[in-house]
Design a protein around this motif. Structure first.
Motif, PDB file in Angstrom:
ATOM      1  N   SER A   1       8.154   3.968  -3.080  1.00  0.00           N
ATOM      2  CA  SER A   1       9.240   3.003  -3.097  1.00  0.00           C
ATOM      3  C   SER A   1       9.487   2.438  -4.489  1.00  0.00           C
ATOM      4  CB  SER A   1       8.978   1.856  -2.108  1.00  0.00           C
ATOM      5  OG  SER A   1      10.130   1.096  -1.941  1.00  0.00           O
TER       6      SER A   1
ATOM      7  N   ALA B   1      17.617  -5.816  -6.244  1.00  0.00           N
ATOM      8  CA  ALA B   1      17.844  -6.972  -5.376  1.00  0.00           C
ATOM      9  C   ALA B   1      19.093  -7.741  -5.813  1.00  0.00           C
ATOM     10  CB  ALA B   1      16.625  -7.879  -5.394  1.00  0.00           C
TER      11      ALA B   1
ATOM     12  N   THR C   1      18.860   1.252   4.537  1.00  0.00           N
ATOM     13  CA  THR C   1      18.328   2.011   3.401  1.00  0.00           C
ATOM     14  C   THR C   1      18.334   3.488   3.771  1.00  0.00           C
ATOM     15  OG1 THR C   1      16.848   0.156   2.989  1.00  0.00           O
ATOM     16  CG2 THR C   1      16.364   2.177   1.821  1.00  0.00           C
TER      17      THR C   1
ATOM     18  N   HIS D   1      23.756  -0.343  -3.900  1.00  0.00           N
ATOM     19  CA  HIS D   1      23.215  -0.489  -5.258  1.00  0.00           C
ATOM     20  C   HIS D   1      22.399   0.745  -5.625  1.00  0.00           C
ATOM     21  CE1 HIS D   1      19.451  -1.937  -3.241  1.00  0.00           C
ATOM     22  NE2 HIS D   1      18.887  -1.334  -4.281  1.00  0.00           N
TER      23      HIS D   1
ATOM     24  N   ASN E   1      19.187   1.771  -8.153  1.00  0.00           N
ATOM     25  CA  ASN E   1      18.165   1.306  -9.102  1.00  0.00           C
ATOM     26  C   ASN E   1      18.102   2.345 -10.221  1.00  0.00           C
ATOM     27  OD1 ASN E   1      17.627   0.260  -6.398  1.00  0.00           O
ATOM     28  ND2 ASN E   1      15.897  -0.760  -7.342  1.00  0.00           N
TER      29      ASN E   1
ATOM     30  N   PRO F   1      14.023  -3.300 -13.077  1.00  0.00           N
ATOM     31  CA  PRO F   1      14.549  -2.345 -14.036  1.00  0.00           C
ATOM     32  C   PRO F   1      15.545  -2.952 -14.999  1.00  0.00           C
ATOM     33  CG  PRO F   1      15.677  -2.118 -11.950  1.00  0.00           C
ATOM     34  CD  PRO F   1      14.635  -3.172 -11.754  1.00  0.00           C
TER      35      PRO F   1
ATOM     36  N   HIS G   1      13.281  -2.628   3.144  1.00  0.00           N
ATOM     37  CA  HIS G   1      12.593  -3.278   2.027  1.00  0.00           C
ATOM     38  C   HIS G   1      12.791  -4.778   2.168  1.00  0.00           C
ATOM     39  CE1 HIS G   1      11.821  -4.145  -2.305  1.00  0.00           C
ATOM     40  NE2 HIS G   1      11.018  -3.129  -2.158  1.00  0.00           N
TER      41      HIS G   1
ATOM     42  N   ALA H   1      18.329   2.395  -3.211  1.00  0.00           N
ATOM     43  CA  ALA H   1      17.168   2.508  -4.108  1.00  0.00           C
ATOM     44  C   ALA H   1      16.592   3.913  -4.083  1.00  0.00           C
ATOM     45  CB  ALA H   1      16.112   1.489  -3.707  1.00  0.00           C
ATOM     46  N   ASN H   2      16.724   4.593  -2.950  1.00  0.00           N
ATOM     47  CA  ASN H   2      16.116   5.920  -2.831  1.00  0.00           C
ATOM     48  C   ASN H   2      17.112   7.054  -3.097  1.00  0.00           C
ATOM     49  OD1 ASN H   2      13.750   4.604  -2.196  1.00  0.00           O
ATOM     50  ND2 ASN H   2      14.187   4.618   0.002  1.00  0.00           N
TER      51      ASN H   2
ATOM     52  N   HIS I   1      16.267   2.611 -12.617  1.00  0.00           N
ATOM     53  CA  HIS I   1      14.913   3.022 -12.991  1.00  0.00           C
ATOM     54  C   HIS I   1      14.363   4.076 -12.030  1.00  0.00           C
ATOM     55  CE1 HIS I   1      14.123   0.069  -9.890  1.00  0.00           C
ATOM     56  NE2 HIS I   1      12.870   0.431  -9.835  1.00  0.00           N
ATOM     57  N   LYS I   2      14.866   4.087 -10.806  1.00  0.00           N
ATOM     58  CA  LYS I   2      14.320   5.036  -9.850  1.00  0.00           C
ATOM     59  C   LYS I   2      15.013   6.391  -9.961  1.00  0.00           C
ATOM     60  CE  LYS I   2      13.128   3.618  -5.805  1.00  0.00           C
ATOM     61  NZ  LYS I   2      12.778   2.937  -4.548  1.00  0.00           N
TER      62      LYS I   2
ATOM     63  N   ALA J   1      19.284  -5.871 -11.279  1.00  0.00           N
ATOM     64  CA  ALA J   1      18.149  -5.235 -10.601  1.00  0.00           C
ATOM     65  C   ALA J   1      18.631  -4.799  -9.228  1.00  0.00           C
ATOM     66  CB  ALA J   1      16.994  -6.216 -10.453  1.00  0.00           C
TER      67      ALA J   1
ATOM     68  N   ASP K   1      21.260   0.249   0.977  1.00  0.00           N
ATOM     69  CA  ASP K   1      20.270   0.083  -0.087  1.00  0.00           C
ATOM     70  C   ASP K   1      20.063   1.482  -0.657  1.00  0.00           C
ATOM     71  OD1 ASP K   1      17.878   0.090  -1.505  1.00  0.00           O
ATOM     72  OD2 ASP K   1      17.063  -1.585  -0.353  1.00  0.00           O
TER      73      ASP K   1
HETATM   74  C1  LIG Z   1      14.178   0.333  -0.977  1.00  0.00           C
HETATM   75  C2  LIG Z   1      14.240  -0.704  -2.073  1.00  0.00           C
HETATM   76  N1  LIG Z   1      15.190  -1.663  -2.011  1.00  0.00           N
HETATM   77  C3  LIG Z   1      15.295  -2.617  -2.955  1.00  0.00           C
HETATM   78  C4  LIG Z   1      14.428  -2.644  -4.035  1.00  0.00           C
HETATM   79  C5  LIG Z   1      14.570  -3.777  -5.006  1.00  0.00           C
HETATM   80  O1  LIG Z   1      14.840  -3.323  -6.288  1.00  0.00           O
HETATM   81  P1  LIG Z   1      14.476  -4.210  -7.589  1.00  0.00           P
HETATM   82  O2  LIG Z   1      12.979  -4.234  -7.688  1.00  0.00           O
HETATM   83  O3  LIG Z   1      15.114  -3.465  -8.703  1.00  0.00           O
HETATM   84  O4  LIG Z   1      15.052  -5.571  -7.389  1.00  0.00           O
HETATM   85  C6  LIG Z   1      13.430  -1.667  -4.148  1.00  0.00           C
HETATM   86  C7  LIG Z   1      12.505  -1.661  -5.285  1.00  0.00           C
HETATM   87  O5  LIG Z   1      11.913  -0.699  -5.657  1.00  0.00           O
HETATM   88  C8  LIG Z   1      13.329  -0.671  -3.137  1.00  0.00           C
HETATM   89  O6  LIG Z   1      12.392   0.278  -3.184  1.00  0.00           O
END
Ligand SMILES: Cc1ncc(COP(=O)(O)O)c(C=O)c1O
Length: 522
Positions: free
Chosen positions: A102, A164, A239, A290, A292, A306, A195, A270-271, A294-295, A162, A268
């Motif tokens: 994650s 979040a 997500t 959103h 990320n 990030p 998350h 992020a993935n 960095h991911k 970021a 979400d």
């Molecule tokens: C599934 C998921 N959602 C949200 C976030 C939140 O991202 P951030 O740490 O950039 O705020 C993460 C962080 O890795 C995440 O894995």
């Protein structure tokens, strides 16, 4: 830190573990390091500037410092050694595989680092006149164009700082859109595997959060969702791929159900690193998501986030996106702010940040994207998924994989603590892994799996690196299953042994005090 009678730091926990304490507290390359305040003093300085101004000079209008400010002064070699020693107490992606699920700790290509350090990007100031930063603004627009294209969405807000923060941006846009149609819905539905930032964000925007259960295959229970949807549901935050490392195959059906009930779909993203180049969230009916950086696009993790979580929007939500944003106007790039937004952007929910974005992350992410190209990005997600499935299949004979039977995983492999000997836990296993020279995987998340261990190897690891990690993890798992009690005292070979994590969270000591007397005086 405790000191010995020579005034040197000692390592009490090493002494307690058996070997005689050394004079310095160091053990070979495991070097102790006191705080800056403990090694510095007010007289030393690393620079050779003349005193600021002669006594009596009143150029500071009476604001001249008249007593020491209590900062530790160090010479340059002391400073370099201090930070180098500290850095050696840390685990980092540049040292080895970093299996945090994650969180996606993957290699940051040095090419991208180099690009980010070009003075034209690294040295600009957010207050510079727009005419002097045209190249930077073009870079932001170009990165945004890639993000919109890769996600199949309509527009992008680059300013969130970021993941979040991106969630907050998306929900504020959703709320603005609902308010614009006079619809005061109050509930946001969040799957139970989400998350923690998802429900936190919804609550922060003053929505009531309700949980949607997962089915036996680790996906959203479609029937539970269908029966809960109604005129009070503002949005669903979902997500995908989810935090169990699984793709939600019913995503289009979920979006259709939510839209038919008058709500909006927040994803979400992020993935996204698991599907980039293969699936476009815009084709799945998503309204806001959103990313990320960095991911997916390999910008470094740091400082708790990030520093960039751009949000892509559907056409319907675009008018509600935040200001400011960068726009190409003829052969010029302009920052669209409230005062020059015009009617077209009059529905924006407003501003989230003081300045536009995070240049260091933008330049790295665009360098990453351009150096891979569309085909390369497709291979990134393919390799990430391949590596995770290799880990899953190579470990499932020793570790319980709760959703392993339902098919391949996406970019992360999920295991439970089933089969560990009585009294040994996921935490003990994680500490044992530290002694093998690895940072532990993500633990106890997602909450839907008992003693969860979430391993994300990422696409940048070779088969040899994966095999070595798998071997180390297998050996610790076998000890946990055989009831090896020594795991309860691990790690033995780290700069620090077991910390009192409850005390660290509940009573963090964040301020250095010169002495108990000084503390009492405050
Ligand atoms: C599934 C998921 N959602 C949200 C976030 C939140 O991202 P951030 O740490 O950039 O705020 C993460 C962080 O890795 C995440 O894995």
């Amino acid at each position: 830190m405790t000191m010995n009678k020579e005034g040197r730091p000692t390592r009490p926990e090493v002494a307690a573990a058996g070997p005689a304490p050394t004079f310095t507290g160091n053990r070979a390359l495991m070097l102790e390091e006191p705080l800056l305040f403990e090694i510095g003093d007010g007289e030393t300085t690393g620079v050779d500037f003349d005193p600021a101004s002669p006594a009596g000079d009143d150029r500071l209008g009476g604001l001249r410092r008249n007593r020491p400010i209590g900062l530790a002064g160090l010479s340059e070699p002391q400073t370099v050694r201090h930070y180098t020693r500290l850095s050696r107490q840390n685990y980092a992606i540049d040292l080895g595989l970093f299996p945090l699920g994650s969180c996606t700790m993957k290699h940051n290509p040095r090419l991208c680092e180099r690009m980010a350090r070009l003075p034209g990007f690294a040295d600009i100031h957010p207050m510079q006149p727009v005419d002097t930063v045209q190249g930077a603004l073009e870079l932001i627009v170009e990165l945004g164009r890639w993000l919109v294209t890769l996600t199949g969405m309509h527009s992008v807000a680059m300013s969130p700082k970021a993941g979040a923060h991106g969630e907050l941006c998306g929900l504020l846009a959703i709320r603005a859109a609902l308010e614009a149609r006079g619809d005061a819905r109050q509930v946001v539905l969040v799957p139970e595997s989400a998350h923690g930032t998802n429900p936190a964000t919804a609550a922060f925007v003053r929505y009531r959060v309700e949980s949607i259960p997962a089915n036996a295959r680790g996906r959203v229970d479609l029937e539970a969702l269908r029966s809960r949807l109604g005129p009070d549901v503002a949005a669903v935050m979902i997500t995908n791929p989810n935090t169990c490392g699984l793709f939600e195959p019913d995503m289009v059906a979920i979006s259709d159900l939510v839209h038919a009930a008058g709500g909006l779909v927040y994803c979400d993203g992020a993935n996204f690193n698991a599907i980039v180049g293969r699936v476009r969230p815009g084709d799945l009916g998503i309204d806001a998501m959103h990313i990320n950086l960095h991911k997916t696009f390999s910008t470094p993790h740091g400082g708790g986030g990030p520093g960039a979580g751009p949000v892509v929007f559907s056409e319907a939500l675009t008018p509600f996106a935040p200001l400011p944003f960068v726009e190409r106007q003829g052969d010029h790039y302009a920052l669209v702010e409230e005062e020059n937004a015009g009617e077209h952007h009059g529905s924006s929910f407003g501003r989230m940040v003081a300045f536009h974005g995070q240049m260091g992350m933008f330049s790295r992410a665009l360098a990453y994207i351009l150096s891979h190209g569309a085909d390369g990005l497709r291979q990134v997600s393919g390799d990430a998924v391949l590596n995770a499935n290799y880990v899953l299949r190579r470990l499932e004979d020793v570790l319980d994989a709760p959703f392993g039977a339902s098919g391949p995983c996406m970019h992360e492999a999920l295991f439970s603590d089933k089969g560990f000997a009585e009294g040994l836990s996921t935490l003990d296993l994680a500490k044992g892994l530290i002694d093998e020279g690895y940072h532990p995987m993500t633990m106890y998340f997602p909450l839907v799996v008992h003693g969860a261990m979430l391993v994300e190897p990422t696409e940048t690891e070779s088969k040899a690196a994966l095999d070595e990690f798998i071997g180390a993890l297998r050996s610790v798992v076998e000890r946990a299953k055989a009831g090896d009690e020594s795991l309860k005292a691990a790690p033995f070979h780290a700069p620090r042994r077991r910390l009192d994590e409850t005390q660290a969270a509940r009573k963090p000591v964040l301020v250095w005090k010169e002495s108990p007397a000084a503390e009492a005086a405050e």
